[in-house]
Design an enzyme around this catalytic site. Structure first.
Site: not given
Ligand code: NAD
Length: 261
Positions: A143, A156
C-alpha cells in the site's frame, strides 16, 4: 503476452483488488486458485464464471490467512490439483482505524497476522516449488501505507511497511533462481475495504458519502481519482512478463501521486 500453462494463487480474490488481479491473470491464460471469504454460493458462481469466461482451470480455497497451517495447506492443494504455484499474489488484507491508545489488541494481532504474517507463510510455502521449476513471481499487495503513514492506522501501516521489508529480503534470497518478488503499493482503490471507511466517516461527521470520497482523494493524492482493481491487475500482469524479469525487491507505487508529495 501469455500466461498459458502458469498457475496463479491470489489470496483474498473474492473481492476488490484480488479479484481484479485474478481476472487480469486469467485473461492472460493463467489457471487460478481463488481464496477469500464470502457467501459460498456467490463464490461458486464467481469461480465457475471465471472458468467459463477464460476457459481456464479455476479452483477455490477457503483457507483463513490468519492461520499458518491453512496457508501451507492451500499452497499444497494448488500444487497437487493444478500442478504448481507459479505466481503467488499475497493480497488478502483488512483494515481497522483507531488511535493507538484505543486500538484493540486483538485487532492489532489480527491485522499483523493477515496483512503481514500471511505473506511470510505463503512465500515460505510457495518458494520451494518455484525454485524447483526455476521460475516464479511473488507479488505482495502492500500500500502507499507501506511507504508513508497516516494516523489511526498503526497496525495497517506497520504491517504494510513490514511487507515491503519482507519483499526485499525474499527478492535478494532468490535473485538468481528465476524468481522475482515485488510489492505493489496502491493509493485509494474504491473497494469494500475503502467504502466502509468512507461510510463510517460520513456517518460520524454527518456528511455525504460523495463529500467524504472527494476529501479522501484530495487529502492524500495529487490525482483526484481512484485507481481501479483492473489497473492494479494490469500492473500485476506486467510484473509476470519477461520485460519485468529484472524488476525485483521493489515497491511499485500506483497511487495517483500519493507518495510523490
Ligand atoms: P476487500 O475488502 O475488497 O478484499 C479483501 C479480500 O481479502 C476479500 O476477498 C476477503 O474475503 C479477503 N480476506 C480478508 N480476510 C481474510 C482471511 N483471514 N483469509 C482469507 N481471505 C481474507 O479489500 P481490497 O481493498 O481489495 O484489499 C485488498 C488488498 O489491497 C489488501 O491487502 C489491502 O490492504 C490492499 N490495499 C487496498 C487499497 C484500497 O484503497 N482499497 C489500497 C492499498 C492497498
Amino acid at each position: 503476452m501469455s500466461l498459458k500453462g502458469k498457475v496463479a494463487l491470489v489470496t483474498g480474490s473474492t473481492s476488490g483488488i484480488g479479484l481484479g488481479i485474478a481476472r487480469a491473470l486469467a485473461a492472460q491464460g493463467a489457471d487460478l486458485m481463488l481464496n477469500g471469504f464470502g457467501d459460498a454460493a456467490a463464490i461458486e458462481k464467481l469461480r465457475a464464471g471465471l472458468a467459463a469466461e477464460f476457459a481456464n482451470r479455476v479452483l477455490y480455497s477457503g483457507a483463513d490467512m490468519s492461520k499458518p497451517e491453512q496457508i501451507a495447506a492451500m499452497v499444497a492443494e494448488a500444487e497437487a490439483k493444478l500442478g504448481a504455484v507459479d505466481i503467488l499474489v499475497n493480497n488478502a488484507g483488512i483494515q481497522f482505524v483507531a488511535d493507538i491508545v484505543d486500538f484493540p489488541t486483538a485487532k492489532w494481532d489480527q491485522i499483523i497476522a493477515i496483512n503481514l504474517s500471511a505473506v511470510f507463510h505463503g512465500t515460505k510455502a510457495a518458494l520451494p516449488g518455484m525454485k524447483k521449476r526455476g521460475w516464479g513471481r511473488i507479488i505482495n499487495i502492500a500500500s502507499a501505507h507501506g511507504l508513508v503513514a497516516s494516523p489511526q492506522k498503526a497496525a495497517y501501516v506497520a504491517a504494510k511497511h513490514g511487507v515491503v521489508g519482507l519483499t526485499k529480503v525474499a527478492a535478494i534470497e532468490v535473485a538468481n533462481a528465476g524468481i522475482t518478488v515485488n510489492a505493489i503499493c496502491p493509493g485509494w482503490v474504491l473497494t469494500p475495504l475503502v467504502e466502509k471507511q468512507i461510510a463510517d466517516k460520513a456517518k460520524q461527521e454527518g456528511r455525504s458519502v460523495d463529500q467524504v470520497k472527494a476529501d479522501f482523494l484530495s487529502e492524500k493524492q495529487a490525482m483526484t481519482r481512484f485507481s481501479t482493481p483492473e489497473e492494479i491487475g494490469g500492473l500485476a500482469v506486467f510484473l509476470c512478463s519477461d520485460s519485468a524479469q529484472t524488476i525485483t525487491g521493489t515497491p511499485l507505487s500506483i497511487d495517483g501521486g500519493w507518495v510523490a508529495q
